[in-house]
Scaffold this motif. Sequence first.
Motif, PDB file in Angstrom:
ATOM      1  N   VAL A  64       1.782  -6.869  -1.632  1.00 54.60           N
ATOM      2  CA  VAL A  64       2.362  -7.060  -0.298  1.00 54.60           C
ATOM      3  C   VAL A  64       1.447  -6.455   0.756  1.00 54.60           C
ATOM      4  O   VAL A  64       1.187  -7.064   1.811  1.00 54.60           O
ATOM      5  CB  VAL A  64       3.771  -6.430  -0.220  1.00 54.60           C
ATOM      6  CG1 VAL A  64       4.284  -6.447   1.220  1.00 54.60           C
ATOM      7  CG2 VAL A  64       4.739  -7.166  -1.137  1.00 54.60           C
ATOM      8  N   THR A  65       0.928  -5.258   0.483  1.00 52.49           N
ATOM      9  CA  THR A  65       0.036  -4.582   1.418  1.00 52.49           C
ATOM     10  C   THR A  65      -1.238  -5.392   1.646  1.00 52.49           C
ATOM     11  O   THR A  65      -1.689  -5.566   2.787  1.00 52.49           O
ATOM     12  CB  THR A  65      -0.325  -3.180   0.887  1.00 52.49           C
ATOM     13  OG1 THR A  65       0.877  -2.459   0.597  1.00 52.49           O
ATOM     14  CG2 THR A  65      -1.146  -2.406   1.905  1.00 52.49           C
ATOM     15  N   LEU A  66      -1.812  -5.904   0.567  1.00 48.85           N
ATOM     16  CA  LEU A  66      -3.039  -6.707   0.684  1.00 48.85           C
ATOM     17  C   LEU A  66      -2.795  -7.992   1.475  1.00 48.85           C
ATOM     18  O   LEU A  66      -3.658  -8.438   2.243  1.00 48.85           O
ATOM     19  CB  LEU A  66      -3.571  -7.040  -0.708  1.00 48.85           C
ATOM     20  CG  LEU A  66      -4.176  -5.866  -1.482  1.00 48.85           C
ATOM     21  CD1 LEU A  66      -4.401  -6.237  -2.946  1.00 48.85           C
ATOM     22  CD2 LEU A  66      -5.496  -5.417  -0.850  1.00 48.85           C
ATOM     23  N   LYS A  67      -1.634  -8.585   1.310  1.00 46.74           N
ATOM     24  CA  LYS A  67      -1.290  -9.802   2.064  1.00 46.74           C
ATOM     25  C   LYS A  67      -1.219  -9.500   3.559  1.00 46.74           C
ATOM     26  O   LYS A  67      -1.710 -10.277   4.396  1.00 46.74           O
ATOM     27  CB  LYS A  67       0.035 -10.373   1.571  1.00 46.74           C
ATOM     28  CG  LYS A  67       0.324 -11.802   2.023  1.00 46.74           C
ATOM     29  CD  LYS A  67       1.541 -12.360   1.302  1.00 46.74           C
ATOM     30  CE  LYS A  67       1.670 -13.862   1.488  1.00 46.74           C
ATOM     31  NZ  LYS A  67       1.869 -14.264   2.895  1.00 46.74           N
ATOM     32  N   LEU A  68      -0.637  -8.364   3.897  1.00 44.25           N
ATOM     33  CA  LEU A  68      -0.561  -7.968   5.307  1.00 44.25           C
ATOM     34  C   LEU A  68      -1.951  -7.697   5.864  1.00 44.25           C
ATOM     35  O   LEU A  68      -2.232  -8.003   7.035  1.00 44.25           O
ATOM     36  CB  LEU A  68       0.312  -6.717   5.448  1.00 44.25           C
ATOM     37  CG  LEU A  68       1.804  -6.915   5.159  1.00 44.25           C
ATOM     38  CD1 LEU A  68       2.535  -5.580   5.180  1.00 44.25           C
ATOM     39  CD2 LEU A  68       2.434  -7.878   6.164  1.00 44.25           C
ATOM     40  N   ILE A  69      -2.827  -7.132   5.052  1.00 39.79           N
ATOM     41  CA  ILE A  69      -4.209  -6.889   5.479  1.00 39.79           C
ATOM     42  C   ILE A  69      -4.928  -8.204   5.721  1.00 39.79           C
ATOM     43  O   ILE A  69      -5.611  -8.387   6.734  1.00 39.79           O
ATOM     44  CB  ILE A  69      -4.950  -6.023   4.439  1.00 39.79           C
ATOM     45  CG1 ILE A  69      -4.407  -4.592   4.462  1.00 39.79           C
ATOM     46  CG2 ILE A  69      -6.462  -6.032   4.688  1.00 39.79           C
ATOM     47  CD1 ILE A  69      -4.908  -3.712   3.335  1.00 39.79           C
ATOM     48  N   GLU A  70      -4.763  -9.139   4.811  1.00 35.70           N
ATOM     49  CA  GLU A  70      -5.414 -10.441   4.956  1.00 35.70           C
ATOM     50  C   GLU A  70      -4.888 -11.184   6.191  1.00 35.70           C
ATOM     51  O   GLU A  70      -5.643 -11.915   6.844  1.00 35.70           O
ATOM     52  CB  GLU A  70      -5.191 -11.279   3.694  1.00 35.70           C
ATOM     53  CG  GLU A  70      -5.842 -12.646   3.713  1.00 35.70           C
ATOM     54  CD  GLU A  70      -7.348 -12.611   3.933  1.00 35.70           C
ATOM     55  OE1 GLU A  70      -7.888 -13.623   4.413  1.00 35.70           O
ATOM     56  OE2 GLU A  70      -7.986 -11.583   3.625  1.00 35.70           O
ATOM     57  N   GLU A  71      -3.631 -10.978   6.522  1.00 35.70           N
ATOM     58  CA  GLU A  71      -3.043 -11.625   7.701  1.00 35.70           C
ATOM     59  C   GLU A  71      -3.408 -10.914   9.003  1.00 35.70           C
ATOM     60  O   GLU A  71      -3.059 -11.375  10.095  1.00 35.70           O
ATOM     61  CB  GLU A  71      -1.515 -11.664   7.563  1.00 35.70           C
ATOM     62  CG  GLU A  71      -1.031 -12.583   6.453  1.00 35.70           C
ATOM     63  CD  GLU A  71       0.461 -12.463   6.175  1.00 35.70           C
ATOM     64  OE1 GLU A  71       0.990 -13.294   5.419  1.00 35.70           O
ATOM     65  OE2 GLU A  71       1.099 -11.538   6.727  1.00 35.70           O
ATOM     66  N   ASP A 185       9.256  -4.288   9.740  1.00 28.98           N
ATOM     67  CA  ASP A 185      10.544  -3.906  10.325  1.00 28.98           C
ATOM     68  C   ASP A 185      11.721  -4.322   9.444  1.00 28.98           C
ATOM     69  O   ASP A 185      12.726  -4.847   9.931  1.00 28.98           O
ATOM     70  CB  ASP A 185      10.701  -4.508  11.727  1.00 28.98           C
ATOM     71  CG  ASP A 185      11.851  -3.864  12.506  1.00 28.98           C
ATOM     72  OD1 ASP A 185      12.160  -2.685  12.234  1.00 28.98           O
ATOM     73  OD2 ASP A 185      12.440  -4.543  13.371  1.00 28.98           O
ATOM     74  N   LYS A 186      11.566  -4.103   8.154  1.00 30.82           N
ATOM     75  CA  LYS A 186      12.657  -4.353   7.216  1.00 30.82           C
ATOM     76  C   LYS A 186      12.445  -3.503   5.966  1.00 30.82           C
ATOM     77  O   LYS A 186      11.304  -3.132   5.660  1.00 30.82           O
ATOM     78  CB  LYS A 186      12.756  -5.823   6.847  1.00 30.82           C
ATOM     79  CG  LYS A 186      11.559  -6.416   6.125  1.00 30.82           C
ATOM     80  CD  LYS A 186      11.807  -7.868   5.706  1.00 30.82           C
ATOM     81  CE  LYS A 186      11.969  -8.772   6.896  1.00 30.82           C
ATOM     82  NZ  LYS A 186      12.075 -10.211   6.480  1.00 30.82           N
ATOM     83  N   PRO A 187      13.509  -3.174   5.250  1.00 30.30           N
ATOM     84  CA  PRO A 187      13.367  -2.336   4.051  1.00 30.30           C
ATOM     85  C   PRO A 187      12.457  -2.980   3.015  1.00 30.30           C
ATOM     86  O   PRO A 187      12.461  -4.208   2.836  1.00 30.30           O
ATOM     87  CB  PRO A 187      14.808  -2.236   3.526  1.00 30.30           C
ATOM     88  CG  PRO A 187      15.669  -2.507   4.715  1.00 30.30           C
ATOM     89  CD  PRO A 187      14.912  -3.510   5.530  1.00 30.30           C
ATOM     90  N   VAL A 188      11.680  -2.159   2.331  1.00 24.91           N
ATOM     91  CA  VAL A 188      10.735  -2.683   1.350  1.00 24.91           C
ATOM     92  C   VAL A 188      11.445  -3.428   0.232  1.00 24.91           C
ATOM     93  O   VAL A 188      10.914  -4.403  -0.322  1.00 24.91           O
ATOM     94  CB  VAL A 188       9.842  -1.545   0.795  1.00 24.91           C
ATOM     95  CG1 VAL A 188      10.638  -0.606  -0.096  1.00 24.91           C
ATOM     96  CG2 VAL A 188       8.638  -2.112   0.056  1.00 24.91           C
ATOM     97  N   LYS A 189      12.666  -3.024  -0.114  1.00 23.44           N
ATOM     98  CA  LYS A 189      13.401  -3.732  -1.166  1.00 23.44           C
ATOM     99  C   LYS A 189      13.680  -5.175  -0.758  1.00 23.44           C
ATOM    100  O   LYS A 189      13.638  -6.084  -1.600  1.00 23.44           O
ATOM    101  CB  LYS A 189      14.697  -3.002  -1.516  1.00 23.44           C
ATOM    102  CG  LYS A 189      15.700  -2.881  -0.395  1.00 23.44           C
ATOM    103  CD  LYS A 189      16.910  -2.059  -0.808  1.00 23.44           C
ATOM    104  CE  LYS A 189      17.909  -1.911   0.343  1.00 23.44           C
ATOM    105  NZ  LYS A 189      19.071  -1.064  -0.050  1.00 23.44           N
ATOM    106  N   GLU A 190      13.933  -5.410   0.528  1.00 19.99           N
ATOM    107  CA  GLU A 190      14.147  -6.768   1.007  1.00 19.99           C
ATOM    108  C   GLU A 190      12.849  -7.572   0.964  1.00 19.99           C
ATOM    109  O   GLU A 190      12.844  -8.759   0.632  1.00 19.99           O
ATOM    110  CB  GLU A 190      14.706  -6.752   2.432  1.00 19.99           C
ATOM    111  CG  GLU A 190      16.133  -6.243   2.549  1.00 19.99           C
ATOM    112  CD  GLU A 190      16.663  -6.348   3.968  1.00 19.99           C
ATOM    113  OE1 GLU A 190      16.055  -7.070   4.786  1.00 19.99           O
ATOM    114  OE2 GLU A 190      17.682  -5.694   4.254  1.00 19.99           O
ATOM    115  N   VAL A 191      11.759  -6.915   1.316  1.00 23.77           N
ATOM    116  CA  VAL A 191      10.451  -7.576   1.287  1.00 23.77           C
ATOM    117  C   VAL A 191      10.115  -8.016  -0.139  1.00 23.77           C
ATOM    118  O   VAL A 191       9.690  -9.162  -0.372  1.00 23.77           O
ATOM    119  CB  VAL A 191       9.358  -6.632   1.820  1.00 23.77           C
ATOM    120  CG1 VAL A 191       7.970  -7.285   1.689  1.00 23.77           C
ATOM    121  CG2 VAL A 191       9.643  -6.250   3.267  1.00 23.77           C
ATOM    122  N   LEU A 192      10.329  -7.129  -1.100  1.00 20.27           N
ATOM    123  CA  LEU A 192      10.016  -7.447  -2.498  1.00 20.27           C
ATOM    124  C   LEU A 192      10.952  -8.535  -3.033  1.00 20.27           C
ATOM    125  O   LEU A 192      10.498  -9.480  -3.701  1.00 20.27           O
ATOM    126  CB  LEU A 192      10.111  -6.195  -3.357  1.00 20.27           C
ATOM    127  CG  LEU A 192       9.009  -5.154  -3.125  1.00 20.27           C
ATOM    128  CD1 LEU A 192       9.324  -3.859  -3.869  1.00 20.27           C
ATOM    129  CD2 LEU A 192       7.643  -5.693  -3.566  1.00 20.27           C
TER     130      LEU A 192
END
Length: 346
Positions: A64-71, A185-192
């Motif tokens: 998830v972190t890498l995707k945000l970096i790429e974006e 701006d949302k809980p990590v559990k929701e992101v996953l």
Amino acid sequence: MKRFDEDTLEHIVKQVLQKKHIHGAVFHVSSGDGRKSLSGAAGDMDVESSYYIASINKMMVSAVTLKLIEEGRLHFTDALEKYMEPAHLKGLHVLGGKDHSKDIRVVHLLSNTSGLPCYFEDQPLEGNSVIKDLEAGMDQSWPLEKVIERVKTMKPHFSPGEGNRAKYIDTNHQLLNLVIEKVLDKPVKEVLNQLFSDLEMHRTYVCEDAQDTSYIYPYYKNEKRNISKFITSTQNDVISTAKDQMIFLKAFFNGYFYPRDKIEDLKKWNPIFFPFQYGIGIQKFYMPRILSPLKAVPDMIGHCGSTGSVAFYVPEADLYITGTTNQQANPSAAFQTLIKIVHSVI
């Protein structure tokens, strides 16, 4: 690729039951092109069994972190202080009388090069480490606020990004929770959970219900360990299946999160503990030829967990392997099985 079929896999998986304390196992094997996709299980597990994936969740948080970096929504060089309350950050990493907390970057968390204390395995000033308590059957919650408090009482291992030093530290990926939550701006559990839905990993979820008995609890020696308080408190601990893990693993190495042609950039390996090295968000299992003189063991890249859970890609064979031996007290059994599978294929 040699002839490798379901009977061969079943035989290998059944053999692992002869290992000390192993009560069940499941493995899924797939070729890169998907033409060969096989599952095998034994003991108290079947090919559809759900299990606790342990630290493989770190690769998911990293993805998830890498995707945000790429974006472009996050950067490797971003300071942790950008995403953390000043009061929480202050005193997090004090070494030699100097507070290095503001020197911690996102890349340090991804690559286990922050030098931070490990709230999970390091010995605290008083009492036992978290992992020792869990192994002893003492289940308890460890929300991030409690993690931060514990870490501030412990001595760091080295300064952030110091030389080529790395140490496998659970604290790093718990702090990445904060980073992800601040950016999205949302809980990590929701992101996953949204990620699992997008990838159609229908049997995979962040564990939130302490009464959940739908998965096979991990073993410690001959006893099942209910660690529901712990895994429901972290906001990123995951229940999954070997088949669902395969979906994630293939997505990772085929560019779903970070471009396929940039995966090589993540392979900046530093030793953590033998036989593992850590890159940026990924782990490498390697075996020197001197320790396997009859047949070389190719490098395997991905991640593993302390309960014998594995999710690895073998570039030399273009082969993906996921599964678990579900045993905290004998994680090496999973890697012995991995090696047998790979040697049966190439």
